[in-house]
Structure formats: C-alpha cells, structure tokens
Design an enzyme around this catalytic site. Structure first.
Site, PDB file in Angstrom:
ATOM      1  N   ILE A 150       0.832  -1.206   0.000  1.00 14.20           N
ATOM      2  CA  ILE A 150       0.000   0.000   0.000  1.00 14.20           C
ATOM      3  C   ILE A 150       0.863   1.251   0.000  1.00 14.20           C
ATOM      4  O   ILE A 150       0.574   2.222  -0.720  1.00 14.20           O
ATOM      5  CB  ILE A 150      -0.957  -0.018   1.205  1.00 14.20           C
ATOM      6  CG1 ILE A 150      -1.974  -1.152   1.048  1.00 14.20           C
ATOM      7  CG2 ILE A 150      -1.680   1.321   1.339  1.00 14.20           C
ATOM      8  CD1 ILE A 150      -2.822  -1.406   2.273  1.00 14.20           C
ATOM      9  N   ARG A 230      -5.659  -0.552  10.612  1.00  8.60           N
ATOM     10  CA  ARG A 230      -6.688  -1.166  11.440  1.00  8.60           C
ATOM     11  C   ARG A 230      -7.092  -0.166  12.504  1.00  8.60           C
ATOM     12  O   ARG A 230      -6.303   0.703  12.882  1.00  8.60           O
ATOM     13  CB  ARG A 230      -6.174  -2.449  12.129  1.00  8.60           C
ATOM     14  CG  ARG A 230      -5.967  -3.627  11.189  1.00  8.60           C
ATOM     15  CD  ARG A 230      -7.279  -4.245  10.744  1.00  8.60           C
ATOM     16  NE  ARG A 230      -7.078  -5.454   9.953  1.00  8.60           N
ATOM     17  CZ  ARG A 230      -6.886  -5.477   8.645  1.00  8.60           C
ATOM     18  NH1 ARG A 230      -6.842  -4.333   7.976  1.00  8.60           N
ATOM     19  NH2 ARG A 230      -6.722  -6.616   8.007  1.00  8.60           N
ATOM     20  N   ASP A 254     -10.023   5.245   7.421  1.00  8.81           N
ATOM     21  CA  ASP A 254     -11.003   4.277   6.909  1.00  8.81           C
ATOM     22  C   ASP A 254     -11.329   3.234   7.961  1.00  8.81           C
ATOM     23  O   ASP A 254     -12.096   2.311   7.697  1.00  8.81           O
ATOM     24  CB  ASP A 254     -10.438   3.598   5.650  1.00  8.81           C
ATOM     25  CG  ASP A 254     -11.423   2.657   4.967  1.00  8.81           C
ATOM     26  OD1 ASP A 254     -12.599   3.038   4.835  1.00  8.81           O
ATOM     27  OD2 ASP A 254     -11.023   1.545   4.584  1.00  8.81           O
ATOM     28  N   GLU A 259     -16.082  -1.123  15.116  1.00 10.25           N
ATOM     29  CA  GLU A 259     -16.904  -1.052  13.897  1.00 10.25           C
ATOM     30  C   GLU A 259     -18.004  -2.113  13.945  1.00 10.25           C
ATOM     31  O   GLU A 259     -17.788  -3.223  14.436  1.00 10.25           O
ATOM     32  CB  GLU A 259     -16.032  -1.294  12.660  1.00 10.25           C
ATOM     33  CG  GLU A 259     -14.977  -0.240  12.420  1.00 10.25           C
ATOM     34  CD  GLU A 259     -14.056  -0.610  11.267  1.00 10.25           C
ATOM     35  OE1 GLU A 259     -14.308  -1.649  10.613  1.00 10.25           O
ATOM     36  OE2 GLU A 259     -13.083   0.123  11.013  1.00 10.25           O
ATOM     37  N   HIS A 282     -14.690   1.716   6.333  1.00 12.75           N
ATOM     38  CA  HIS A 282     -13.803   0.562   6.138  1.00 12.75           C
ATOM     39  C   HIS A 282     -14.040  -0.055   4.752  1.00 12.75           C
ATOM     40  O   HIS A 282     -14.306  -1.247   4.614  1.00 12.75           O
ATOM     41  CB  HIS A 282     -14.012  -0.494   7.231  1.00 12.75           C
ATOM     42  CG  HIS A 282     -12.787  -1.344   7.429  1.00 12.75           C
ATOM     43  ND1 HIS A 282     -12.458  -1.908   8.635  1.00 12.75           N
ATOM     44  CD2 HIS A 282     -11.795  -1.724   6.557  1.00 12.75           C
ATOM     45  CE1 HIS A 282     -11.331  -2.601   8.522  1.00 12.75           C
ATOM     46  NE2 HIS A 282     -10.918  -2.502   7.266  1.00 12.75           N
ATOM     47  N   GLY A 284     -11.787   0.670   2.092  1.00 12.82           N
ATOM     48  CA  GLY A 284     -10.583   0.915   1.305  1.00 12.82           C
ATOM     49  C   GLY A 284     -10.346  -0.093   0.206  1.00 12.82           C
ATOM     50  O   GLY A 284      -9.934   0.261  -0.900  1.00 12.82           O
ATOM     51  N   ALA A 285     -10.604  -1.352   0.493  1.00  8.58           N
ATOM     52  CA  ALA A 285     -10.358  -2.408  -0.485  1.00  8.58           C
ATOM     53  C   ALA A 285     -11.574  -2.711  -1.350  1.00  8.58           C
ATOM     54  O   ALA A 285     -11.524  -3.602  -2.199  1.00  8.58           O
ATOM     55  CB  ALA A 285      -9.926  -3.676   0.235  1.00  8.58           C
TER      56      ALA A 285
END
Length: 397
Positions: A150, A230, A254, A259, A282, A284-285
């Site tokens: 990343i 994370r 993110d 969560e 969350h 991002g991916a």
C-alpha cells in the site's frame, strides 16, 4: 470449496468448470457459518471479513485450508488453525491500489473540505468564504510510515500530485531510494518533517496502539494524519485529545475501533463524529477492480492447492530453518528409506523436508533432508546410516 464472503460469479463458474464443487453464501457468520461447515464439509473455505474462530475449525472436519480474500489474517484464529493442521493463506497486494486511491482521496477531501462542501450544499447553504481557505498539496512533504504494497502504490500516486515523498522503512530502503524517494529508518524524522503522514504498516501486535500520545506529539501542529491500517492501530482517546489541543490538525481514516460487524447499522463514535475527522466505512479495499483481482488470486490458490497440496501465500507454516542438510547416497533397496527414517527417530533428529531422487538407470538413489539436532546425535546418525550395506556415502553439512 465454500465461499462465505464476496466471491464473484465469474470466479465461481471458473472453478466449477474445472471440476470443483463450490457452495457460496456471503451472509454466513458465527453460528450459521459453523452449521454450514458441519453440513457441507468443504476442503477449502474462502472468507473476507467473516471471522473464523476456534469453534469453526473444530466443526470443520474435512477442512484443509482457509483463504482470506484480502491481505491481513487477523479475522482468522491462527492458533486454532495450527492446532488442527489447517493451512491459512491470504492474497497480499491485490487490494493495494484501491486502498492507495482512498488514502489520497482522504487527503484531497481534507485539504479542500469536500465532505463539508457537499453537506452544506445539501441543506441549501452557500459558504464560499469558508471553503476558499485550502492550502493545496503541491510540494508538501508526504511522509509514509511503512513501505509495503500500500505504501508503494500510494507513493507513486502522491508523486504524480507533486508531493515530496519521505519514506520510513526498515526493510525496503533500497527500493524506495531507487524510486527517487527520501528514505529513513527513523520514524521520528518523518513525523517531525512531514505535512502529511500516511500510516501503512502491517497490522500486528507491534503496531497495535502505535498512534498514541507520544506519536502524535512528534507531528507538526497542523499536520494531516491518514490511517488505513486497522482501528486498533490508533489510541482513539489520544487522538481526540490531540484534535482538541491542535485546531490545525486533521485526521483521515477508513478504520475505527468497535466497527459494526454487519454492513449496515448504527455506529456511535466520538472520533468519527469529530468535525476535523474525515472517515469512511472501512471500504478501502472495496472496489470492483480490487474484488476482481482478489477473486482471481483466491481462485489461483485453490487450483494450485488442489494440484500440488501446497497452498500459495501460506502464512502459518513455521519459518524456522533447519540448520543442517543430510545427504545419503545408496544402492537402490526398498529397505533403505525405512532404515534412514528409523535412524533419524532413534537419534532424536527432526527434519522439515526431504527429497529422494535416482541417477539414470535407477540403480543408485540420493536422499537429502533438512535436519536439526545436537552435534553428538549427528555423529551417531552418520555412523548408524553408514553401517547399512546398501549405503554408499553419508554427509551432514
């Protein structure tokens, strides 16, 4: 194969066309996943965000491998996998571009206050005076803590925006230098000099809580901090205190602590509600491009595992290397292999891997093994094997 998270129809059909029996249900979790494992008895389980616990491993009598369709494996109980002898693998780097895009999106959104612009327009409010105060990002120092997949993808895109890249890494320094970036192994240097800091370290016990009071105190007072790792990488109470004490500081993230497990629901977070925090859910991916790349990699891993019994990208096999190599040359005899293994056991010698090959004509064989043990045991082993009349020579190097 059982897919318990997002897995494309294209990948499912491709596997089925190669003879795999595939069952798919992206709503499985907890008890419903446990029941599915008990009933279907898959050899391979594919998950993404779904947690795989000790109870799941205990219920999956035929399970041989778990593939995390993503980079980390923190949602999988590795200790339970190890105790059951089940391989765990991941798909590293396949979502890196998507996460890098979001990281830069957060930076641009903060600099131009895009979310606040949109929010005001939706309630019929015009505030050009307030939103005309952006700094711009050209030439600003962009610090990257952790230069993995990343970090590399973000750096290349940040460079295109004219940012001055400053990388902190202990493992990929030469690669970063060859790409023309400034590099240091000292995280404090990056924190002190950077206008923007991206945290892109691996999620592990060493990085848990790394964004704390001490870390934040080393930043510029008006820095922008972006976290895409994370939620537990940050101490949220320390972040809130730093936000209150430094009115020029912004945080883009993110990931949050606590969560919701479900994809929809209520999320009451003091950090997410702060006016100088730009957060996303969350995701991002979560692009179709990333999902396609991850699906292709997971499928490749399944096919390779079925063909060879070796799971690519396996993360839970011991990385300890045996210290010595045993080589035995022998005249072909069906009893020799049994004799060698018996001698290893009798001398308390452990081995991780071995091979057995034959010279042309198959009259003479060559056995090699990676072994560990005491020096005195090696000498006893050498003498024992050499005493076999079919053995031509023994070496321990």
């Amino acid at each position: 194969v059982h897919g318990a998270d997002l897995f494309s129809t294209r990948n499912i059909e491709a596997l089925r066309s190669q003879g795999f029996e595939v069952k798919y249900d992206d709503k499985l979790q907890g008890e419903t996943l446990q029941k599915a494992l008990e009933e279907f008895k898959p050899h391979v389980l594919v998950v993404r965000s779904t947690k795989v616990t000790a109870a799941h491993f205990a219920a999956a009598s035929g399970l041989e491998a778990v593939i995390r369709a993503g980079s980390g494996v923190d949602t999988i109980d590795l200790n339970a996998a190890n105790s059951h002898g089940i391989y765990v693998g991941n798909c590293p780097g396949k979502n890196s571009v998507a996460v890098a895009e979001l990281a830069l999106g957060l930076l641009l959104a903060i600099d131009r206050r895009i979310a606040d612009n949109v929010s005001d327009l939706r309630v019929k409010k015009w505030n050009k005076g307030e939103y005309s105060k952006a700094k711009g990002i050209l030439g600003r120092v962009f610090g990257i803590v952790g230069f993995g997949y990343i970090g590399k993808e973000t750096a290349s895109r940040a460079k295109a925006f004219g940012l001055d890249i400053f990388v902190q890494t202990r493992h990929n320094a030469e690669e970063a230098k060859n790409l023309g970036y400034r590099v240091t192994s000292n995280i404090d240097e990056v924190l002190a000099e950077s206008d923007v800091v991206l945290v892109s370290v691996s999620a592990n016990p060493n990085t848990k809580g790394m964004i704390n009071k001490d870390f934040l105190g080393k930043l510029k007072k008006d820095a922008v901090l972006i976290n895409i790792v994370r939620g537990d990488t940050a101490v949220e109470a320390d972040l809130l205190a730093h936000l209150e004490a430094n009115p020029g500081f912004w945080y883009g993230t993110d990931v949050f602590q606590g969560e919701p497990a479900d994809k929809t629901g209520t999320f009451d977070s003091a950090l997410a509600s702060h006016p100088r925090v730009y957060g996303t859910h969350h995701v991002g991916a979560s692009t179709s491009q990333a999902e396609s790349a991850i699906g292709d990699e997971a499928s490749r891993m399944i096919v390779e595992f079925a063909k060879t019994g070796v799971l690519p990208n396996c993360v839970n096999m011991s990385k300890k290397q045996s210290q010595h190599t045993l080589t035995v040359k022998y005249h072909s005899n069906s009893d020799v292999m049994v004799f060698i293994f018996s001698s290893l056991a009798a001398n308390n010698i452990t081995f991780q891997a071995f091979s057995n090959r034959f010279f042309d004509g198959e009259g003479t064989g060559l056995f090699t093994a990676s072994i560990s043990g005491e020096a005195a045991s090696f000498e006893s082993l050498r003498a024992a094997i050499s005493a076999n009349k079919s053995v031509v020579g023994v070496q321990i190097a």
